[in-house]
Design an enzyme around this catalytic site. Structure first.
Site, short mmCIF file in Angstrom:
data_model
loop_
_atom_site.label_atom_id
_atom_site.label_comp_id
_atom_site.label_asym_id
_atom_site.label_seq_id
_atom_site.Cartn_x
_atom_site.Cartn_y
_atom_site.Cartn_z
N ALA A 68 31.68 41.50 38.10
CA ALA A 68 33.09 41.11 38.07
C ALA A 68 33.32 40.15 36.91
CB ALA A 68 33.48 40.44 39.38
N ASP A 69 34.58 40.10 36.49
CA ASP A 69 34.98 39.10 35.50
C ASP A 69 36.41 38.68 35.79
OD1 ASP A 69 34.02 37.76 32.92
OD2 ASP A 69 36.09 38.33 32.50
N THR A 70 36.66 37.39 35.70
CA THR A 70 37.99 36.85 35.97
C THR A 70 38.56 36.23 34.71
OG1 THR A 70 37.40 36.43 38.28
CG2 THR A 70 39.30 35.23 37.41
#
Length: 190
Positions: A68-70
C-alpha cells in the site's frame, strides 16, 4: 495461502488484524518513492503500491503479497511525509480550513502472480487552525513520518471538521478494499 505484508508500518498490521488477517511475514519494500516529473497524486500512489508489491513478490514466490501507499494531496500537489517540525507546520498551515484528498493505493499479487489494484480516495477537511493549535499539535510528535504532517488516528482527529470516505484509508489501509482484494486473491479473512 501465505500472506506477506510489504510494509513495516505497525498501523497497517493493526488494521489488518481488525479484519482477522495476520501476515505470515513482513517484508518492507525498499523502493525510490520520488515523484516523477508531471506525475499526479493518484498515479503516484498507484505506481508506488504496485512497485512495492512487485519488489517483494520477487522474494516470496507462491505467496500473496499486499502493498500500500498513502498520498496526501491538495489539488495536484503531493504533500511530503513530515520528517521535521518545519515541514509539519508547513503542511498543517496549508491544510488549515481546506479540503484535501488522502489517496491510499493497494496492490495485491496472488500466488499465481496476478496483480489486483484498488485506490481509496477520502476527502478530509480540517477546521481553520490557529498558530497555537498548530504549535500544540506539532509538540505531540504525532506528525513524524506521516504523509501531510498528521496522523488521523491521534490528536489530529479533533482538528478534522469533515471526512468523506474511508477512515482506515486515511490511517493507511482502507479495510473494505483490502478485504475484497485479499479474498479475490485467495487469502482468508476473519
Amino acid at each position: 495461502m501465505r500472506l506477506v505484508l510489504a510494509s513495516a508500518s505497525p498501523r497497517r498490521r493493526d488494521l489488518l488484524a481488525r479484519i482477522g488477517v495476520i501476515p505470515d511475514a513482513i517484508d518492507a519494500a525498499d523502493i525510490d518513492e520520488s515523484v516523477h516529473r508531471g506525475e499526479l497524486p493518484r498515479s503516484h500512489a498507484v505506481r508506488l503500491a504496485r512497485e512495492k508489491a512487485l519488489a517483494v513478490a520477487g522474494r516470496h514466490t507462491g505467496s500473496a503479497v499486499l502493498a500500500a501507499d498513502t498520498v496526501v494531496a491538495v489539488g495536484r500537489r503531493i504533500l511530503p511525509k513530515a520528517e521535521d517540525e518545519t515541514t509539519a507546520r508547513r503542511c498543517l498551515t496549508l491544510l488549515s480550513g481546506r479540503r484535501h484528498h488522502v489517496l491510499t493505493a493497494l496492490a495485491v499479487i496472488d500466488a499465481t502472480g496476478q496483480l489486483r489494484e484498488r485506490l481509496s480516495d477520502t476527502v478530509v477537511t480540517f477546521k481553520p487552525l490557529s498558530a497555537a493549535e498548530i504549535d500544540a499539535y506539532v509538540a505531540t510528535g504525532d506528525w513524524e513520518g506521516k504523509a501531510g504532517g498528521y496522523a488521523i488516528q491521534g490528536r489530529a482527529e479533533a482538528l478534522i471538521r469533515a471526512l468523506s470516505g474511508s477512515h482506515s484509508g486515511v490511517v493507511g489501509l482502507p479495510l473494505y478494499e483490502t478485504r475484497n482484494l485479499l479474498v479475490a486473491s485467495g487469502v482468508t479473512c476473519g
